[in-house]
Design a protein around this motif. Sequence first.
Motif, mmCIF file in Angstrom:
data_model
loop_
_atom_site.group_PDB
_atom_site.id
_atom_site.type_symbol
_atom_site.label_atom_id
_atom_site.label_comp_id
_atom_site.label_asym_id
_atom_site.label_seq_id
_atom_site.Cartn_x
_atom_site.Cartn_y
_atom_site.Cartn_z
ATOM 1 N N GLN A 273 0.836 -1.213 0.000
ATOM 2 C CA GLN A 273 0.000 0.000 0.000
ATOM 3 C C GLN A 273 0.875 1.269 0.000
ATOM 4 O O GLN A 273 0.624 2.204 -0.756
ATOM 5 N N SER A 274 1.924 1.247 0.829
ATOM 6 C CA SER A 274 2.746 2.463 0.919
ATOM 7 C C SER A 274 3.505 2.706 -0.401
ATOM 8 O O SER A 274 3.705 3.845 -0.814
ATOM 9 N N MET A 275 3.909 1.625 -1.069
ATOM 10 C CA MET A 275 4.593 1.820 -2.360
ATOM 11 C C MET A 275 3.614 2.360 -3.403
ATOM 12 O O MET A 275 3.971 3.210 -4.217
ATOM 13 N N ILE A 276 2.361 1.884 -3.334
ATOM 14 C CA ILE A 276 1.349 2.388 -4.282
ATOM 15 C C ILE A 276 1.077 3.865 -4.006
ATOM 16 O O ILE A 276 0.944 4.675 -4.932
ATOM 17 N N GLN A 277 1.019 4.195 -2.716
ATOM 18 C CA GLN A 277 0.792 5.610 -2.381
ATOM 19 C C GLN A 277 1.902 6.488 -2.958
ATOM 20 O O GLN A 277 1.657 7.567 -3.480
ATOM 21 N N ARG A 278 3.116 5.994 -2.842
ATOM 22 C CA ARG A 278 4.236 6.782 -3.372
ATOM 23 C C ARG A 278 4.117 6.940 -4.896
ATOM 24 O O ARG A 278 4.337 8.014 -5.440
ATOM 25 N N LEU A 279 3.735 5.820 -5.558
ATOM 26 C CA LEU A 279 3.575 5.898 -7.017
ATOM 27 C C LEU A 279 2.460 6.874 -7.394
ATOM 28 O O LEU A 279 2.552 7.602 -8.380
ATOM 29 N N SER A 280 1.395 6.895 -6.563
ATOM 30 C CA SER A 280 0.290 7.828 -6.844
ATOM 31 C C SER A 280 0.765 9.260 -6.661
ATOM 32 O O SER A 280 0.443 10.142 -7.455
ATOM 33 N N LYS A 281 1.541 9.475 -5.601
ATOM 34 C CA LYS A 281 2.050 10.816 -5.327
ATOM 35 C C LYS A 281 2.940 11.311 -6.473
ATOM 36 O O LYS A 281 2.939 12.482 -6.831
ATOM 37 N N GLU A 282 3.683 10.374 -7.051
ATOM 38 C CA GLU A 282 4.575 10.748 -8.155
ATOM 39 C C GLU A 282 3.820 10.908 -9.472
ATOM 40 O O GLU A 282 4.387 11.336 -10.466
ATOM 41 N N GLY A 283 2.529 10.508 -9.464
ATOM 42 C CA GLY A 283 1.713 10.707 -10.667
ATOM 43 C C GLY A 283 1.608 9.482 -11.564
ATOM 44 O O GLY A 283 1.111 9.573 -12.676
ATOM 45 N N PHE A 284 2.070 8.325 -11.089
ATOM 46 C CA PHE A 284 2.030 7.125 -11.939
ATOM 47 C C PHE A 284 0.692 6.399 -11.867
ATOM 48 O O PHE A 284 0.221 5.847 -12.844
ATOM 49 N N THR A 285 0.122 6.296 -10.657
ATOM 50 C CA THR A 285 -1.071 5.468 -10.492
ATOM 51 C C THR A 285 -2.174 6.248 -9.779
ATOM 52 O O THR A 285 -1.925 7.293 -9.185
ATOM 53 N N LYS A 286 -3.386 5.710 -9.867
ATOM 54 C CA LYS A 286 -4.464 6.283 -9.059
ATOM 55 C C LYS A 286 -5.248 5.135 -8.425
ATOM 56 O O LYS A 286 -5.222 3.994 -8.920
ATOM 57 N N GLN A 287 -5.959 5.449 -7.358
ATOM 58 C CA GLN A 287 -6.662 4.426 -6.598
ATOM 59 C C GLN A 287 -8.131 4.825 -6.480
ATOM 60 O O GLN A 287 -8.448 5.943 -6.069
ATOM 61 N N LYS A 288 -9.011 3.892 -6.855
ATOM 62 C CA LYS A 288 -10.446 4.176 -6.761
ATOM 63 C C LYS A 288 -11.139 2.917 -6.279
ATOM 64 O O LYS A 288 -10.984 1.855 -6.899
ATOM 65 N N LYS A 289 -11.862 3.031 -5.200
ATOM 66 C CA LYS A 289 -12.583 1.896 -4.602
ATOM 67 C C LYS A 289 -11.681 0.662 -4.485
ATOM 68 O O LYS A 289 -12.054 -0.449 -4.879
ATOM 69 N N LYS A 291 -9.200 -0.259 -6.151
ATOM 70 C CA LYS A 291 -8.582 -0.750 -7.403
ATOM 71 C C LYS A 291 -7.529 0.261 -7.876
ATOM 72 O O LYS A 291 -7.765 1.466 -7.833
ATOM 73 N N ILE A 292 -6.425 -0.285 -8.330
ATOM 74 C CA ILE A 292 -5.331 0.578 -8.760
ATOM 75 C C ILE A 292 -5.257 0.570 -10.295
ATOM 76 O O ILE A 292 -5.361 -0.490 -10.920
ATOM 77 N N SER A 293 -5.089 1.740 -10.841
ATOM 78 C CA SER A 293 -4.910 1.809 -12.301
ATOM 79 C C SER A 293 -3.875 2.897 -12.613
ATOM 80 O O SER A 293 -3.472 3.648 -11.727
ATOM 81 N N LEU A 294 -3.505 2.998 -13.879
ATOM 82 C CA LEU A 294 -2.534 4.025 -14.288
ATOM 83 C C LEU A 294 -3.176 5.390 -14.234
ATOM 84 O O LEU A 294 -4.352 5.516 -14.569
#
Length: 294
Positions: A273-289, A291-294
């Motif tokens: 989860q924390s790695m995904i958060q970092r990727l989202s912060k950097e603009g790579f991924t987004k999280q909705k309900k 589910k993770i997507s680009l």
Amino acid sequence: MKIATKLLRWYRRLGRDLPWRNTRNPYHILVSEVMLQQTQVDRVKLFYNRWLKQFPNWKRLAQASNKEIIHAWAGLGYNRRVLALRHIAQKISEHGVPKTYEEWLILKGIGPYTASAISAFAQKKRILPIDTNIRRVLGRILLGKPFSDPADDKKIQKYTNTFLPLRGAYYDVPQALFDLASITCTKTPNCGQCPLRQNCKSSKLFLSGTVHIPKRTIVASKEHKHRNKSYPDRIYRGRILKVVREKSEVSIQKIGYAIDKTFDPKLDQSWVQSMIQRLSKEGFTKQKKGKISL
Ligand code: SF4
């Protein structure tokens, strides 16, 4: 015969034929330099022309979506580079192409080496792009040992005033030095085959075998590793991006199992989860309900 003349003769005979050497377009040069920052030349050769076909200029890249650029960059690694490259393209589309070394340096993501490389290769400025290879080769020639400190770069730059006296050679001399570093003046240099052996303070030492070449010391990585994991987080973040690129929407747990065979939801879920958060912060991924997507 002057050093530069010897070097250039050698370069014309044995220099590498690389696609980014056939252009003076600053955009093309920047793309190659960013790709080469942490990726081997042979690998970059596979991506460079394809990238330019898809994103032929600053404007097209500036308008590209995250999804497009992340897909196009897949396989080059160190994905943050592609966001930085697009950011530069956006700034240049807005404000125009920088004209001097100092103006290039203002752009976020461009350091002294890249600013020198574009200035020299695209804009014919008399400036030597200095990296560790150039420090090694010129240090061996001039001092009898590699320049080891980036603070010496000013001295090296000064030396180019005598080293680059040929008209227009501010493009070819650095490229020739890169090739000499890669082909002949490697860590264990082949001085017998070097065009500069008579001008080099190190050649006699190497040829007589009196130089002790230290074995490569493996410095322990300071990158963060989660509990029993084999690799630093950087590798797993790359894997997460790969999973999300291939599957349009995917849950955190599925990502966990896909990136690591030993994934344990109890112990590793918050790590993923924390790695995904970092990727989202950097603009790579987004999280909705969930589910993770680009
Ligand atoms: S003579 Fe040897 S040490 Fe000197 S530049 Fe050539 S390969 Fe490098």
